[in-house]
Write an enzyme that holds these catalytic residues in place. Structure first.
Site, PDB file in Angstrom:
ATOM      1  N   ASP A 196       0.848  -1.185   0.000  1.00 19.09           N
ATOM      2  CA  ASP A 196       0.000   0.000   0.000  1.00 19.09           C
ATOM      3  C   ASP A 196       0.885   1.238   0.000  1.00 19.09           C
ATOM      4  O   ASP A 196       1.778   1.362   0.846  1.00 19.09           O
ATOM      5  CB  ASP A 196      -0.916   0.025   1.230  1.00 19.09           C
ATOM      6  CG  ASP A 196      -2.029  -1.011   1.144  1.00 19.09           C
ATOM      7  OD1 ASP A 196      -2.101  -1.727   0.118  1.00 19.09           O
ATOM      8  OD2 ASP A 196      -2.816  -1.107   2.103  1.00 19.09           O
ATOM      9  N   ASP A 215     -15.048  -3.400  -1.321  1.00 21.85           N
ATOM     10  CA  ASP A 215     -14.580  -3.003   0.006  1.00 21.85           C
ATOM     11  C   ASP A 215     -15.807  -2.733   0.851  1.00 21.85           C
ATOM     12  O   ASP A 215     -16.534  -1.760   0.618  1.00 21.85           O
ATOM     13  CB  ASP A 215     -13.699  -1.762  -0.102  1.00 21.85           C
ATOM     14  CG  ASP A 215     -12.541  -1.981  -1.075  1.00 21.85           C
ATOM     15  OD1 ASP A 215     -11.954  -3.071  -1.039  1.00 21.85           O
ATOM     16  OD2 ASP A 215     -12.250  -1.076  -1.874  1.00 21.85           O
TER      17      ASP A 215
END
Length: 243
Positions: A8, A130
């Site tokens: 990330d 998500d």
């Protein structure tokens, strides 16, 4: 099953967030390419990369870092964060990204998913679901879309999509195991190959997920547990990776 170590990126650095909260950030490496080299050297066949700034802003932000990662390693890369139009998707495909992940854009513009699949092929396209409390989140997990998980799955059913990345936001970065019930819900549609994400922190978690391979589970994304040493990627790959 496929194992996807995660990278990330925020402000050019390799970080992890807790439950997608930008105020709960841990910086693990100043240079994300070091993580990419580490995971490749341990045997990874895939790396899961997210441009966190891009996910929040809606446009690619860390593209220079992503280019460096692509030049540094030979493994497959799937990439998400800020991919919300055909041009951005095509730019990343031309850059050598092996699979692009649409998130917010899948909720807002379903036709974009269909167009991308027709143009690049289903193997090059994934949608990231998500989920927070059974509702799909958008804009880097900052906003709730008002769309329930099952409703979104029904919309995606006839697009030609093959790959869904399911993340329970409440589990992400918390080292408490994945949301098996949520993963089962996605698998129950029988239309998708599913990559599980969020909370995976032990061999037992991976053993539990491996039981769903015959039902359509493609693999698992592992983040924080690799960076803090709770899981050893080489050992994970030896036990669970596709040979």
């Amino acid at each position: 099953m496929n194992i996807y170590p995660a990278i990330d990126i925020r402000k050019g650095k390799c970080v992890r967030l807790n439950q997608g909260d930008f105020s709960k950030e841990t910086v693990y490496l100043e240079d994300p390419t070091e993580a990419a080299k580490r995971w490749q050297n341990k045997g990874a066949k895939w790396i899961h990369v997210v441009d966190l700034d891009g996910a929040k802003s809606g446009n690619p932000v860390n593209i220079d870092v992503i280019k460096r990662i692509r030049k540094t390693v030979d493994v497959n890369i799937q990439l998400g964060g800020g991919i919300r139009d055909e041009e951005t998707a095509e730019n990343y495909i031309n850059l050598g990204i092996d699979r692009i992940i649409f998130g917010s854009s899948a909720v807002k513009n379903l036709s974009l998913i269909e167009t991308a699949i027709k143009k690049f092929g289903a193997e090059k396209v994934a949608v990231g679901l998500d989920v927070r409390k059974d509702e799909v989140a958008i804009n880097g997990w900052v906003k709730d879309s008002g769309v329930k998980t099952e409703e979104m799955l029904k919309k995606l059913k006839n697009t030609g999509l093959k790959t869904i990345i399911y993340t329970d936001i409440s589990k992400d970065g918390m080292m408490q195991g994945p949301n098996i019930a949520g993963i089962e819900k996605v698998l129950s549609f029988d239309d998708f190959s599913v990559i599980a994400s969020g909370g995976i922190s032990s061999m037992q978690d991976l053993e539990q997920l491996a039981r769903y391979e015959k039902k359509g589970l493609d693999g698992a994304i592992i983040g924080k547990a690799l960076y803090n040493g709770t899981l050893n990627l080489k050992a994970v790959l030896e036990q669970f990776s596709l040979q």
